[in-house]
Design an enzyme around this catalytic site. Structure first.
Site, PDB file in Angstrom:
ATOM      1  N   ARG A 163       0.767  -1.109   0.152  1.00 57.29           N
ATOM      2  CA  ARG A 163       0.099   0.028  -0.120  1.00 57.29           C
ATOM      3  C   ARG A 163       0.889   1.155  -0.088  1.00 57.29           C
ATOM      4  O   ARG A 163       1.961   1.526   0.761  1.00 57.29           O
ATOM      5  CB  ARG A 163      -0.955  -0.039   1.249  1.00 57.29           C
ATOM      6  CG  ARG A 163      -1.639  -1.455   1.437  1.00 57.29           C
ATOM      7  CD  ARG A 163      -2.358  -1.999   0.160  1.00 57.29           C
ATOM      8  NE  ARG A 163      -3.625  -1.186  -0.111  1.00 57.29           N
ATOM      9  CZ  ARG A 163      -4.141  -1.156  -1.376  1.00 57.29           C
ATOM     10  NH1 ARG A 163      -3.676  -2.435  -2.000  1.00 57.29           N
ATOM     11  NH2 ARG A 163      -5.272  -0.508  -1.642  1.00 57.29           N
ATOM     12  N   HIS A 216       0.524   0.920 -10.217  1.00 58.46           N
ATOM     13  CA  HIS A 216      -0.283   0.099  -9.452  1.00 58.46           C
ATOM     14  C   HIS A 216      -0.985  -0.940 -10.392  1.00 58.46           C
ATOM     15  O   HIS A 216      -2.097  -1.197 -10.437  1.00 58.46           O
ATOM     16  CB  HIS A 216      -1.269   0.900  -8.889  1.00 58.46           C
ATOM     17  CG  HIS A 216      -2.005   0.365  -7.694  1.00 58.46           C
ATOM     18  ND1 HIS A 216      -2.479   1.219  -6.701  1.00 58.46           N
ATOM     19  CD2 HIS A 216      -2.296  -0.955  -7.287  1.00 58.46           C
ATOM     20  CE1 HIS A 216      -2.891   0.274  -5.630  1.00 58.46           C
ATOM     21  NE2 HIS A 216      -2.819  -1.114  -6.295  1.00 58.46           N
TER      22      HIS A 216
END
Length: 314
Positions: free
Chosen positions: A229, A277
């Site tokens: 994250r 991502h």
């Protein structure tokens, strides 16, 4: 019985199409344009849907996260009192392991160096250590971390892992808890972060944290790989570490704010690899099969799998 697909930043159409194929007896709706009567919605498949939406569904029974993490659901918002289910799917796990293994091997086999040499038409060999000489450390030993660790062991790397509680993985030295974190970092040449985002892990990886990594490795300095994250890292400190020699290199797939700003200094650092991502994309075909299976089991009176501990945050 209605199922709502509520995704932000994604096209909901592929998800709706797949869910209609797998759950033809359910009405499939999409947010925000085709919600219908909120009272009919029993299930939500979500990525970054606002909390007020989830709380506006009086008949809601289960929330399914469509990403590997669940902080997008839990962060800063109250939730209805219903189960939240994490995605645990072989396809997603395999994609994450592919990306992590790729990045470890890119740095281990000096591909950035050879790519730079190619631009200069420079033919120059560099000493290549064996994998057994390289100490990889994985932060987070859940489903994704365990799978990545086992793959890297098969490549012959010296692999260790750290988790909040003690784990046991064949071929992996396992550390646990705050008392063993510094020892884990001190033996690590390539650090892979797969920690969930919780209050304890937010901005955990700062300059001081990275300074604890091994300095005596065969690659001449530690390497940081983040596919967990973005908010677990302090990006300003990552930049500092990459420029002052604390880190030799980094591969980053997640960031505090996404998309990564065009003026971020990370873009211009030659020792940073940036990907948008994509380490473990959520595939509608694979994950819709997983969700449909969970719903069918739930409606047959069986327990849901991979429930989120709302207090722990994962």
């Amino acid at each position: 019985m209605a199922l709502l697909i509520a995704v932000k930043g994604w096209d909901p159409a592929p998800w709706a199409e797949r869910m209609k194929e797998r759950l033809p007896e359910h009405e499939i709706r999409t947010w925000p344009d085709a919600m219908g009567d909120p009272r009919d919605i029993e299930y939500v498949l979500t990525w970054k849907a606002p909390g007020e939406l989830l709380n506006s569904l009086p008949g809601l029974k289960v929330i399914f996260s469509l990403g590997a993490g669940v902080d997008h659901i839990l962060k800063g918002q109250s939730l209805p009192d219903v189960p939240v289910v994490r995605v645990v799917d072989p396809d997603l796990t395999a994609r994450m392991t592919e990306w992590i293994t790729l990045q470890v091997l890119l740095h281990h086999r000096k591909l950035p160096t050879y790519a730079e040499q190619q631009t200069k038409r420079l033919w120059k060999e560099h000493t290549q250590p064996g994998t057994a000489e390289v100490r990889v450390g994985i932060l987070g030993l859940g489903v994704l971390g365990k799978d990545a660790a086992e793959m890297l062991v098969r490549f012959g790397f010296n692999v260790a892992g750290w988790a909040r509680s003690k784990k046991a993985i064949e071929g992996v030295e396992c550390f646990a808890g705050a008392a063993e974190l510094d020892a884990f970092l001190a033996r690590t040449d390539i650090l892979v972060n797969l920690l969930p985002l919780t209050p304890d892990t937010t901005h955990l990886i700062d300059h001081a944290f990275l300074s604890k990594l091994a300095r005596d490795g065969v690659h001449g300095g530690p390497i940081f790989i983040n596919a967990g994250r973005g908010a677990t890292q302090v990006e300003g400190d990552i930049v500092r570490a990459l420029t002052d020699g604390t880190l030799k290199a980094a591969s980053l797939d997640v960031f505090e704010t996404e998309p990564l700003a065009s003026d971020s200094p990370l873009w211009n650092l030659p020792n940073a690899i940036i990907t948008p991502h994509i380490a473990a994309d959520s595939d509608p075909a694979a994950l819709s099969t997983y969700v449909a299976g969970q719903i069918r089991a739930f409606e047959a009176g069986k327990p849901l799998e991979n429930l989120v501990d709302l207090k722990a945050g994962y």
